[in-house]
Design a protein around this motif. Structure first.
Motif, PDB file in Angstrom:
ATOM      1  N   GLU A   1      44.097  14.387  33.688  1.00 20.28           N
ATOM      2  CA  GLU A   1      42.948  14.652  32.825  1.00 20.28           C
ATOM      3  C   GLU A   1      43.243  15.846  31.927  1.00 20.28           C
ATOM      4  O   GLU A   1      43.866  16.813  32.370  1.00 20.28           O
ATOM      5  N   PRO A   2      42.791  15.818  30.691  1.00 28.56           N
ATOM      6  CA  PRO A   2      42.969  16.973  29.795  1.00 28.56           C
ATOM      7  C   PRO A   2      42.229  18.200  30.328  1.00 28.56           C
ATOM      8  O   PRO A   2      41.266  18.083  31.089  1.00 28.56           O
ATOM      9  N   ASP A   3      42.685  19.387  29.916  1.00 30.99           N
ATOM     10  CA  ASP A   3      42.027  20.638  30.311  1.00 30.99           C
ATOM     11  C   ASP A   3      40.889  21.001  29.365  1.00 30.99           C
ATOM     12  O   ASP A   3      39.912  21.634  29.779  1.00 30.99           O
ATOM     13  N   TYR A   4      41.041  20.655  28.103  1.00 33.04           N
ATOM     14  CA  TYR A   4      40.042  21.012  27.096  1.00 33.04           C
ATOM     15  C   TYR A   4      39.808  19.824  26.170  1.00 33.04           C
ATOM     16  O   TYR A   4      40.650  18.937  26.047  1.00 33.04           O
ATOM     17  N   GLN A   5      38.645  19.856  25.499  1.00 33.01           N
ATOM     18  CA  GLN A   5      38.391  18.845  24.482  1.00 33.01           C
ATOM     19  C   GLN A   5      38.027  19.513  23.166  1.00 33.01           C
ATOM     20  O   GLN A   5      37.478  20.621  23.152  1.00 33.01           O
ATOM     21  N   VAL A   6      38.367  18.831  22.092  1.00 31.90           N
ATOM     22  CA  VAL A   6      38.012  19.282  20.752  1.00 31.90           C
ATOM     23  C   VAL A   6      37.492  18.068  19.993  1.00 31.90           C
ATOM     24  O   VAL A   6      38.247  17.127  19.739  1.00 31.90           O
ATOM     25  N   ILE A   7      36.196  18.058  19.692  1.00 28.58           N
ATOM     26  CA  ILE A   7      35.601  16.971  18.920  1.00 28.58           C
ATOM     27  C   ILE A   7      35.501  17.463  17.481  1.00 28.58           C
ATOM     28  O   ILE A   7      34.756  18.399  17.184  1.00 28.58           O
ATOM     29  N   VAL A   8      36.268  16.835  16.614  1.00 25.41           N
ATOM     30  CA  VAL A   8      36.444  17.349  15.256  1.00 25.41           C
ATOM     31  C   VAL A   8      35.599  16.580  14.253  1.00 25.41           C
ATOM     32  O   VAL A   8      35.616  15.348  14.222  1.00 25.41           O
ATOM     33  N   GLU A   9      34.858  17.306  13.442  1.00 22.87           N
ATOM     34  CA  GLU A   9      34.203  16.702  12.283  1.00 22.87           C
ATOM     35  C   GLU A   9      35.266  16.495  11.204  1.00 22.87           C
ATOM     36  O   GLU A   9      36.179  17.313  11.047  1.00 22.87           O
ATOM     37  N   TRP A  10      35.145  15.391  10.470  1.00 20.11           N
ATOM     38  CA  TRP A  10      36.140  15.084   9.449  1.00 20.11           C
ATOM     39  C   TRP A  10      36.354  16.250   8.476  1.00 20.11           C
ATOM     40  O   TRP A  10      37.464  16.543   8.045  1.00 20.11           O
ATOM     41  N   GLU A  11      35.264  16.934   8.154  1.00 21.31           N
ATOM     42  CA  GLU A  11      35.344  17.987   7.144  1.00 21.31           C
ATOM     43  C   GLU A  11      36.278  19.130   7.549  1.00 21.31           C
ATOM     44  O   GLU A  11      36.790  19.855   6.695  1.00 21.31           O
TER      45      GLU A  11
ATOM     46  N   ASN B   1      33.226  23.434  12.504  1.00 21.86           N
ATOM     47  CA  ASN B   1      33.333  21.993  12.342  1.00 21.86           C
ATOM     48  C   ASN B   1      33.741  21.240  13.602  1.00 21.86           C
ATOM     49  O   ASN B   1      34.030  20.041  13.537  1.00 21.86           O
ATOM     50  N   VAL B   2      33.796  21.921  14.731  1.00 19.48           N
ATOM     51  CA  VAL B   2      34.189  21.236  15.957  1.00 19.48           C
ATOM     52  C   VAL B   2      33.250  21.589  17.105  1.00 19.48           C
ATOM     53  O   VAL B   2      32.567  22.611  17.076  1.00 19.48           O
ATOM     54  N   GLU B   3      33.232  20.714  18.094  1.00 20.31           N
ATOM     55  CA  GLU B   3      32.615  21.022  19.377  1.00 20.31           C
ATOM     56  C   GLU B   3      33.761  21.139  20.370  1.00 20.31           C
ATOM     57  O   GLU B   3      34.569  20.218  20.500  1.00 20.31           O
ATOM     58  N   THR B   4      33.866  22.281  21.062  1.00 21.45           N
ATOM     59  CA  THR B   4      34.985  22.485  21.963  1.00 21.45           C
ATOM     60  C   THR B   4      34.596  23.435  23.088  1.00 21.45           C
ATOM     61  O   THR B   4      33.677  24.249  22.933  1.00 21.45           O
ATOM     62  N   ASP B   5      35.285  23.287  24.216  1.00 21.12           N
ATOM     63  CA  ASP B   5      35.080  24.234  25.308  1.00 21.12           C
ATOM     64  C   ASP B   5      36.149  25.321  25.310  1.00 21.12           C
ATOM     65  O   ASP B   5      36.252  26.104  26.243  1.00 21.12           O
ATOM     66  N   LEU B   6      36.946  25.381  24.245  1.00 22.89           N
ATOM     67  CA  LEU B   6      37.854  26.504  24.031  1.00 22.89           C
ATOM     68  C   LEU B   6      37.060  27.666  23.438  1.00 22.89           C
ATOM     69  O   LEU B   6      36.288  27.476  22.494  1.00 22.89           O
ATOM     70  N   SER B   7      37.243  28.859  23.968  1.00 16.59           N
ATOM     71  CA  SER B   7      36.561  30.025  23.405  1.00 16.59           C
ATOM     72  C   SER B   7      37.291  30.508  22.162  1.00 16.59           C
ATOM     73  O   SER B   7      38.438  30.119  21.896  1.00 16.59           O
ATOM     74  N   PHE B   8      36.634  31.385  21.404  1.00 25.89           N
ATOM     75  CA  PHE B   8      37.285  31.985  20.237  1.00 25.89           C
ATOM     76  C   PHE B   8      38.565  32.690  20.657  1.00 25.89           C
ATOM     77  O   PHE B   8      39.594  32.604  19.986  1.00 25.89           O
ATOM     78  N   GLN B   9      38.514  33.385  21.800  1.00 22.72           N
ATOM     79  CA  GLN B   9      39.692  34.106  22.296  1.00 22.72           C
ATOM     80  C   GLN B   9      40.812  33.136  22.659  1.00 22.72           C
ATOM     81  O   GLN B   9      41.988  33.405  22.394  1.00 22.72           O
ATOM     82  N   ASN B  10      40.455  31.979  23.264  1.00 21.08           N
ATOM     83  CA  ASN B  10      41.447  30.943  23.576  1.00 21.08           C
ATOM     84  C   ASN B  10      42.158  30.478  22.306  1.00 21.08           C
ATOM     85  O   ASN B  10      43.389  30.415  22.245  1.00 21.08           O
ATOM     86  N   ILE B  11      41.350  30.137  21.311  1.00 24.34           N
ATOM     87  CA  ILE B  11      41.892  29.595  20.067  1.00 24.34           C
ATOM     88  C   ILE B  11      42.774  30.626  19.375  1.00 24.34           C
ATOM     89  O   ILE B  11      43.882  30.316  18.903  1.00 24.34           O
TER      90      ILE B  11
END
Length: 206
Positions: free
Chosen positions: A61-71, A170-180
């Motif tokens: 299973e992936p550790d994180y998800q990133v749901i990206v808006e096209w924009e 533009n995304v929904e993610t469970d990565l924090s700003f610090q993670n990114i």
């Protein structure tokens, strides 16, 4: 749908495209991977269900998800000042219902964010890919290769915060700003090169 793995220690990354029509063992009639998220109503339930199906395909299973808006992609391209890319073919498509209009000539040139979005979304039409979504995946991978290659250039170090802001808007993610921020710094300052970034497609047959 993309499944990405980034080995920070060894500075290697792999991105695997999962074709939208990949068959999964579900109870409803449309047994395709791209039906899972919405069938469960999106959100956390949709993600958990999608994780389960992905784990059946790849073994984890992936550790994180990133749901990206096209924009998001278009805005990042514009923040970079454009992306140089060899558009592989003429692309023409019109769908007023989706407010989708594509008009791109083949050739190597600097693409704006809007140009990039048209190239990435093109699939159908009179001059569409003969292999459908697999043809689009090849173009998407080639574009992402060019985009990442140009993103990793040292001149973009000063734009990391700007890119992250576009990302967060533009995304929904469970990565924090610090993670990114940490992953971005590791990639650019840690020496990740395109020689160690591999794009692949999940084995399939039509």
């Amino acid at each position: 749908m993309l499944l990405a793995s980034y080995d920070v220690t060894n500075q290697k990354a792999t991105v695997m495209s999962i074709p939208r029509d990949t068959m999964v063992n579900v109870s409803w009639d449309v047994k395709k991977i791209n039906s899972v998220y919405n069938y469960y109503g999106g959100g956390d339930k949709g993600i958990k269900a999608l994780y389960k199906e992905i784990s059946q395909l790849v073994g984890f299973e992936p550790d994180y998800q990133v749901i990206v808006e096209w924009e998001a992609v278009g805005q990042i391209v514009d923040a970079m000042g454009g992306v140089w890319f060899d558009v592989p073919r003429d692309m023409y498509y019109s769908d007023p219902l989706q407010n989708l209009y594509i008009n791109q000539k083949a050739g190597y040139r600097l693409l704006t964010g809007d140009d990039a979005m048209q190239v990435l979304r093109f699939r159908d039409g009179a001059n569409g890919y003969k292999d459908g979504d697999l043809g689009r995946i090849k173009t998407q991978q080639a574009f992402l290769t060019a985009m990442v290659d140009q993103l990793l250039q040292i001149k973009n170090v000063t734009k990391i915060n700007q890119f992250i802001q576009v990302f967060q808007n533009n995304v929904e993610t469970d990565l924090s700003f610090q993670n990114i921020l940490w992953f971005a710094q590791q990639a650019i300052l840690g020496g990740l090169s395109m020689e160690n970034v591999e794009f692949v497609t999940m084995p399939n047959r039509t």
